[in-house]
Design a protein around this motif. Structure first.
Motif, mmCIF file in Angstrom:
data_model
loop_
_atom_site.group_PDB
_atom_site.id
_atom_site.type_symbol
_atom_site.label_atom_id
_atom_site.label_comp_id
_atom_site.label_asym_id
_atom_site.label_seq_id
_atom_site.Cartn_x
_atom_site.Cartn_y
_atom_site.Cartn_z
ATOM 1 N N ASP A 1 0.800 -1.342 -0.065
ATOM 2 C CA ASP A 1 0.023 0.185 0.026
ATOM 3 C C ASP A 1 0.787 1.180 -0.062
ATOM 4 O O ASP A 1 1.602 1.138 0.844
ATOM 5 C CB ASP A 1 -0.872 0.058 1.468
ATOM 6 C CG ASP A 1 -2.155 1.260 1.430
ATOM 7 O OD1 ASP A 1 -1.305 2.081 1.137
ATOM 8 O OD2 ASP A 1 -3.025 0.820 1.572
ATOM 9 N N GLN B 1 -9.714 -8.805 -1.839
ATOM 10 C CA GLN B 1 -8.155 -8.393 -2.374
ATOM 11 C C GLN B 1 -8.223 -7.959 -3.929
ATOM 12 O O GLN B 1 -7.441 -7.371 -4.293
ATOM 13 C CB GLN B 1 -7.175 -9.535 -2.473
ATOM 14 C CG GLN B 1 -6.959 -10.043 -0.883
ATOM 15 C CD GLN B 1 -7.027 -9.182 0.206
ATOM 16 O OE1 GLN B 1 -6.111 -8.185 0.199
ATOM 17 N NE2 GLN B 1 -7.632 -9.238 1.534
ATOM 18 N N LEU C 1 -10.189 -5.499 -4.717
ATOM 19 C CA LEU C 1 -10.534 -4.146 -4.643
ATOM 20 C C LEU C 1 -9.165 -3.270 -4.932
ATOM 21 O O LEU C 1 -8.293 -3.520 -4.337
ATOM 22 C CB LEU C 1 -11.051 -3.872 -3.165
ATOM 23 C CG LEU C 1 -11.449 -2.132 -2.998
ATOM 24 C CD1 LEU C 1 -12.641 -1.737 -3.713
ATOM 25 C CD2 LEU C 1 -11.731 -1.917 -1.276
ATOM 26 N N ILE D 1 -7.433 0.148 -4.431
ATOM 27 C CA ILE D 1 -7.402 1.135 -3.632
ATOM 28 C C ILE D 1 -6.562 2.384 -3.915
ATOM 29 O O ILE D 1 -6.624 3.339 -3.109
ATOM 30 C CB ILE D 1 -7.044 0.594 -2.167
ATOM 31 C CG1 ILE D 1 -5.737 0.349 -2.059
ATOM 32 C CG2 ILE D 1 -8.351 -0.110 -1.641
ATOM 33 C CD1 ILE D 1 -5.245 -0.242 -0.820
ATOM 34 N N LYS E 1 -7.576 -4.800 2.862
ATOM 35 C CA LYS E 1 -8.881 -4.392 2.092
ATOM 36 C C LYS E 1 -10.232 -5.001 2.758
ATOM 37 O O LYS E 1 -11.150 -4.296 2.861
ATOM 38 C CB LYS E 1 -8.556 -4.870 0.720
ATOM 39 C CG LYS E 1 -7.289 -4.365 -0.184
ATOM 40 C CD LYS E 1 -7.252 -4.739 -1.358
ATOM 41 C CE LYS E 1 -6.266 -4.077 -2.059
ATOM 42 N NZ LYS E 1 -5.656 -4.642 -3.376
ATOM 43 N N GLN E 2 -10.082 -6.161 3.501
ATOM 44 C CA GLN E 2 -11.388 -6.624 4.028
ATOM 45 C C GLN E 2 -11.935 -5.693 5.297
ATOM 46 O O GLN E 2 -12.927 -5.879 5.513
ATOM 47 C CB GLN E 2 -10.954 -8.119 4.434
ATOM 48 C CG GLN E 2 -9.866 -8.236 5.632
ATOM 49 C CD GLN E 2 -8.617 -8.380 5.157
ATOM 50 O OE1 GLN E 2 -8.233 -8.079 3.769
ATOM 51 N NE2 GLN E 2 -8.164 -9.504 5.751
ATOM 52 N N ALA F 1 -10.483 -0.612 3.266
ATOM 53 C CA ALA F 1 -9.338 0.067 2.721
ATOM 54 C C ALA F 1 -10.235 1.094 1.644
ATOM 55 O O ALA F 1 -11.072 0.572 1.074
ATOM 56 C CB ALA F 1 -8.316 -0.614 2.092
ATOM 57 N N SER G 1 -14.575 1.449 2.827
ATOM 58 C CA SER G 1 -14.313 1.943 1.808
ATOM 59 C C SER G 1 -15.010 2.956 1.171
ATOM 60 O O SER G 1 -15.751 3.041 0.323
ATOM 61 C CB SER G 1 -14.189 0.641 0.925
ATOM 62 O OG SER G 1 -13.425 -0.579 1.202
#
Ligand code: MTE
Length: 320
Positions: free
Chosen positions: A53, A99, A101, A103, A221-222, A225, A242
């Motif tokens: 990230d 995962q 997603l 960001i 992400k879960q 994020a 999110s």
């Protein structure tokens, strides 16, 4: 009607799959490959947490000692593999699917009744905000709970950035809408995108927090994020993940779950052990990752900070 009833939140926490029965990562990946889930996702068989990230260098941030826990922190491995994120499925093991997603780039739109409407890039926002870590309890309406070290900034700072006008009474939060990435959003009986709301007074309470990290790292992400809401005195469904848009309005927002099942999920959703859910008791909670049950606390133990918000709202359904 029938469909909505069937699809609504049917599992009380006490009936949910015990968390020690989680699939391990190998089983999940094997299952996904077997079922073709990863095909075309770009994920291949890379470990789900491998992606770097761009905000990783900002963490860990210093802990604000004002926010103390009465219990052990939940282990990262437990909290990050037992999630509600209906965009990626209506079960708890959504972490591999999440995962997908993307960001970055990511922007948050601030609009509505504000002096400074803007679309702000997440990394610009992070560079402007005073990041800190807070240890908070989290109580899901399904009667399980965890304790988590969130990193992020007070929601009041975001409110300040937007500059609410005198007519602004509520904040309406919205999650991304991308059914090609989030398979759950192809389920048309849900009112996507996920929406939540707070009053302006709640949003500027010292506890209201925008989390951008957890466990000393950027949000996985879960967890929602790159940015999610955390309101620890309310049931967990208020903590929208999110977030892409925060609108300031004079109309009380109708949230995702309220729209699906208004008799069970309301606007306020403050934790109260004495007010049962229509289908189960809220008197106690299962502590995630343990065999322990604890008595649930009024406002999830945060009454000192938040009870004043509700003193003139006697006619409201404050606890559902
Ligand atoms: N936000 C979005 N966008 N979608 C969701 O399905 N689930 C909510 C909340 N925020 C949800 C969401 C519920 S029901 C809970 S309990 C918490 O996220 C769960 O947060 P966690 O997965 O970090 O424990």
């Amino acid at each position: 009607m029938n469909i909505l009833k069937k699809r609504s939140w049917e599992l009380p926490g006490r009936d949910a799959t015990p968390e020690h029965v989680f699939l391990n990562r190998r089983q999940i990946l094997a299952g996904m490959i077997g079922g073709g889930v990863l095909a075309g996702s770009g994920l291949g068989v890379r470990p789900a947490f491998a992606e770097e990230d761009p905000s990783a260098g900002l963490y860990p941030v210093s802990r604000n000692p004002a926010f103390k826990l009465d219990r052990e922190l939940t282990a990262e491995d437990i909290a990050s593999k037992y999630n509600n994120f209906y965009e990626f499925g209506s079960h708890k093991q959504i972490w591999p699917a999440a995962q997908k997603l993307q960001i970055r780039p990511w922007t948050v739109t601030l609009d509505g009744l504000v002096d400074n409407p803007q679309i702000v890039d997440i990394d610009t926002l992070l560079s402007k905000m005073p990041l800190e870590e807070r240890l908070y309890r989290h109580r899901c309406v399904e009667a399980w709970s965890m304790a988590v070290p969130w990193s992020g900034f007070p929601l009041a700072e975001l409110v300040k950035l937007a500059g609410p006008q005198s007519g602004a009474k509520y904040l309406r939060f919205e999650t991304f809408l991308e059914p090609s990435v989030a398979n759950g959003q192809k389920q048309s009986w849900y009112p996507w995108p996920y929406v939540e709301g707070l009053t302006l007074d709640e949003a500027t309470n010292e506890l209201a927090f925008m989390a951008t990290g957890v466990y000393g790292k950027p949000l996985a992400k879960q967890f929602g994020a790159p940015i999610r809401l955390v309101t620890p005195w309310k049931y967990g469904f208020k903590c929208i993940k999110s977030v892409v848009r925060v609108s300031f309005t004079d109309q009380r927002p109708v949230s995702f779950w309220e729209e699906i099942q208004p008799k069970e999920y309301g606007f306020w959703a403050n934790v109260n052990p004495e007010v049962p859910h229509r289908r189960w008791s809220q008197a106690s909670e299962k502590i995630l990752g343990t065999d322990e049950r604890r008595d649930t606390l009024l406002y999830n133990g945060y009454q000192e900070q938040v009870a004043g918000l509700y003193k003139d709202l006697g006619g409201e359904n404050l606890f559902m």
